[in-house]
Design an enzyme around this catalytic site. Structure first.
Site, PDB file in Angstrom:
ATOM      1  CG  HIS A 466      -1.709   1.208   1.448  1.00  0.00           C
ATOM      2  ND1 HIS A 466      -3.072   1.259   1.246  1.00  0.00           N
ATOM      3  CD2 HIS A 466      -1.369   2.455   1.875  1.00  0.00           C
ATOM      4  CE1 HIS A 466      -3.517   2.470   1.519  1.00  0.00           C
ATOM      5  NE2 HIS A 466      -2.497   3.218   1.903  1.00  0.00           N
ATOM      6  CD  GLU A 467       1.815   3.639   3.844  1.00  0.00           C
ATOM      7  OE1 GLU A 467       2.055   4.680   3.206  1.00  0.00           O
ATOM      8  OE2 GLU A 467       0.868   3.545   4.652  1.00  0.00           O
ATOM      9  CG  HIS A 470       0.508   6.480  -0.372  1.00  0.00           C
ATOM     10  ND1 HIS A 470      -0.615   7.006  -0.974  1.00  0.00           N
ATOM     11  CD2 HIS A 470       0.070   5.883   0.774  1.00  0.00           C
ATOM     12  CE1 HIS A 470      -1.683   6.738  -0.230  1.00  0.00           C
ATOM     13  NE2 HIS A 470      -1.290   6.054   0.827  1.00  0.00           N
ATOM     14  CG  HIS A 473      -0.153   9.077  -6.517  1.00  0.00           C
ATOM     15  ND1 HIS A 473      -1.394   9.060  -5.925  1.00  0.00           N
ATOM     16  CD2 HIS A 473      -0.305   9.888  -7.591  1.00  0.00           C
ATOM     17  CE1 HIS A 473      -2.235   9.815  -6.592  1.00  0.00           C
ATOM     18  NE2 HIS A 473      -1.603  10.334  -7.614  1.00  0.00           N
ATOM     19  CD  GLU A 495      -4.655   6.701   2.291  1.00  0.00           C
ATOM     20  OE1 GLU A 495      -4.137   5.615   1.967  1.00  0.00           O
ATOM     21  OE2 GLU A 495      -4.027   7.598   2.883  1.00  0.00           O
ATOM     22  CE1 TYR A 606      -6.237   5.710   5.280  1.00  0.00           C
ATOM     23  CE2 TYR A 606      -7.252   7.237   6.815  1.00  0.00           C
ATOM     24  CZ  TYR A 606      -6.126   6.707   6.229  1.00  0.00           C
ATOM     25  OH  TYR A 606      -4.884   7.179   6.579  1.00  0.00           O
TER      26      TYR A 606
END
Length: 677
Positions: A466-467, A470, A473, A495, A606
């Site tokens: 998930h991180e 980011h 991105h 998110e 979220y």
């Protein structure tokens, strides 16, 4: 590739506490001079280039200096440097308030907007968005108010900024512990216990458990003695009660600020610049979701309570018919092990950090057409890895994309969860020169123990994936202005890209690629992979009801017109919404970090963004999650534009239609649910 030289030097990470403050003050002074020059322009000389572009570039320049300096407070091993970094951020935030309240600069922006309109100058969509956002910034800052109200607003904003920093500092510095005997820790895996510090108390040997995730979560999941779990949760729930009066002060200041600005509530103010647009949209969204989740949650609770009754009977323990939060993780594990034959400890053995981290990075690189090259250089701690990121197949320096840092292991004084800091934004300055992004991922993965290498529970694998979403991105966005770069999108969309990417962690082809048993080197067996996929939806009702509680509490305290007893509200709402008891009253809201750090009236995001995440995955990637062609489409439609256009526009380009909630409902409640939308 390795011989190529990045087009931009990496950052210095050897600042002294004195330098941190000195450089921050210099950056502020330089930015203030630029604003003074803008303010001195005559209305006739105010244009897109002379005002808005100059301000946009100045914002990028000051951020490039102060963001890394403010970052030290989250990661530095030196308390002096963390304190200096925190003090520097106070200066930056106070200057931000002062800057946002400059009527003379706002009048120059208004004059520029008027001159653009009169001249008929054709702006690009991103340039027009810059104009619109800068004008809205001034209105939201209260610059249309009379002088007396503006002065009061400035004072209140500075007070709030200071309180938020104090809240965050306490969060990072939290170091409470609780101790247990080895007997009391029965059931906790040996490799976890071997990582606990020991201490003596009389003739007893005690194991010291911190409130950090690698210490406390395995205890909640595995400690057989319910009293051990109860005591541990009591300590965990109260670990940040020092923040309780600070949060009360923050909420009071927010009510005063929006009263001056003329918004009905802080939630209406906060959501104006998000996809939801107003508080009522959020309230309705959460109410609708709660109504759908309640029966599922009740069903989940009944199953877990029956397991508790059965185990208490077997062990000769009294059964009170109640289900507490310290029962939740324990009996969820029991349920998964029993129904899916899934042992989390056995799963963890297939995910050594040394294998998972490079495997996940390789998956992302292949999917998105980039290459990471580890480089040596200054970092803030010896554990940190630094990478230069390049276009895959790039033949010269023009293929340089940016930098990435990974800081993966816990230590004292470090940020205690997982997050990504976009320390440098990418942008193109007025002279055409490109500035490249730099992203830092901070995590708290388990360290090696005396008996095993560093191993990752599957949940940590998902978090890491998930991180890294980011990170990409931030790296693969390409915008003209820094304020639109990467994750600078609406907070209730930010998110969604990373949530979508969590799906990869349940796909057989991906799990096989990133798993390798630390002894046998074999990937996860297919039956474990199948069970992991099914485990994702075990207790989905209870899980999302807890998320819903956070969202509803956040919106409630930011729509109420009068103060209340926030601790009582916290305890009453979480039991009423989740259907689970939490034991003695505690100021749990004091550890709700999001509410004081940018997600105020935004935690709903979220859940809101999950709708978009589910739609993107089901519509595009489900067919072949590792297809580079689909990765290229995602990179172009979602990552590249960042916040330079409306998020719905990016979604529609990617999906080929407006987004809908069908995939999300189907994911949570089964195939038949979307028929009842």
């Amino acid at each position: 590739m390795a011989s190529l030289t990045p087009s931009q030097a990496s950052l210095k990470w050897t600042h002294s506490p004195e330098e941190v403050l000195e450089l921050t003050k210099e950056a502020i002074a330089k930015d203030r001079k630029i604003q003074d020059r803008i303010a001195a322009l005559s209305p006739a000389d105010c244009s897109f280039d002379s005002v808005l572009v100059v301000l946009a570039d100045a914002e990028a320049h000051i951020d490039a200096i102060v963001e890394p300096l403010s970052f030290y407070q989250n990661v530095s091993a030196s308390k002096e440097l963390r304190d200096a970094s925190n003090s520097a951020e106070v200066l930056v935030r106070d200057y931000g308030v002062e800057s946002s309240m400059r009527l003379d600069v706002f009048q120059a922006k208004l004059a520029a907007e008027e001159n653009i309109r009169k001249s008929g100058k054709k702006l690009s969509p991103e340039e027009q968005r810059l104009v619109d956002k800068m004008i809205l910034d001034g209105k939201r800052a209260g610059l249309a108010l009379p002088e007396k109200e503006r002065e009061e607003l400035t004072k209140l904003k500075k007070e709030m900024s200071q309180a938020q920093l104090e809240f965050s500092k306490n969060f990072n510095e939290e170091n409470s512990t609780i101790s247990f005997t080895l007997e009391e820790l029965e059931g906790v895996p040996a490799d976890v216990i071997s990582g606990y510090t020991k201490r003596s108390e009389g003739d007893k040997e005690l194991y010291v458990v911190t409130m950090k995730t690698p210490d406390i979560i395995p205890l909640f999941k595995n400690a057989i003695n319910p009293d051990t779990r109860r005591r541990a949760y009591g300590a965990y729930d109260k670990r940040l009660e020092v923040n309780e009066p600070i949060l009360t002060r923050i909420l009071d200041l927010r009510r005063k600020i929006v009263a001056l600005l003329g918004y009905p509530t802080w939630a209406d103010y906060a959501t104006e610049v998000k996809m939801a647009k107003n508080a009522q949209t959020v309230i309705d969204f959460l109410a609708d979701l709660e109504q759908k989740l309640r029966p599922v949650g009740a069903q989940n609770r009944a199953v877990l309570l029956a397991l508790k009754e059965e185990e208490h009977k077997t062990r000769g323990l009294p059964f009170d018919g109640e289900f507490f939060y310290w029962d939740y993780m324990y009996y969820e594990r029991v349920l998964i092990e029993r129904t899916l034959k899934l042992d989390e400890q056995k799963v963890k053995e297939h995910f050594p950090v040394s294998v998972v981290v490079p495997a996940i990075m390789e998956i992302y690189q292949n999917l998105l057409g980039v290459r990471f090259v580890e480089i040596k250089g200054e970092t803030w701690h010896p554990d940190v890895q630094q990478f230069a990121v390049w276009e895959d197949g790039g033949k010269d320096e023009s293929g340089f994309i940016g930098y990435c840092y990974l800081d993966l292991f816990p230590r004292e004084g470090k940020y205690s969860h997982a997050a990504v800091w976009p320390l440098l934004q990418g942008y193109t300055s007025a002279d055409g020169k490109r500035s490249y992004p730099l992203a830092a991922m901070v995590a708290n993965l388990a360290k090696p123990t005396p008996t095993t290498p560093a191993l990752m529970p599957h949940k940590d694998v998902v978090t890491f994936f998930h991180e890294m979403g980011h990170v990409f991105h931030g790296l693969l966005s390409r915008t003209r202005f820094s304020r639109f770069h990467g994750t600078s999108v609406a907070r209730d969309f930010v998110e969604a890209p990373s949530q979508m990417l969590e799906n990869w962690c349940y796909e057989p082809v991906v799990l096989e690629r990133m798993s390798s048993h630390y002894e046998t080197k074999k990937p996860l067996p297919r039956e474990m992979i199948d069970s992991l996929g099914k485990s994702r939806y075990v207790n989905v009702g209870l899980f999302y009801l807890r998320q819903l509680f956070f969202g509803k509490y956040d919106i409630k305290v930011h729509t109420d017109k009068e103060p209340t007893d926030y601790t009582t509200l916290w305890n009453e709402m979480r039991e009423a919404i989740t259907g689970i008891k939490y034991g003695p009253r505690a100021a749990g809201q004091a550890s709700f970090g999001h509410i004081a750090s940018g997600y105020d009236a935004g935690y709903y995001g979220y859940l809101y963004s999950l709708v978009f995440a589910a739609d993107m995955y089901a519509t595009i990637f489900k067919q072949d999650p590792l297809d580079p062609k689909l990765g290229a489409k995602y990179r172009e439609a979602i990552l590249r534009p960042g916040g330079s256009r409306d998020e719905l526009e990016s979604l529609e380009e990617f999906l080929g239609r407006p987004p809908n909630s069908e995939a999300f409902i189907r994911e949570l409640f089964g195939e038949s649910a979307s028929a009842n939308l």
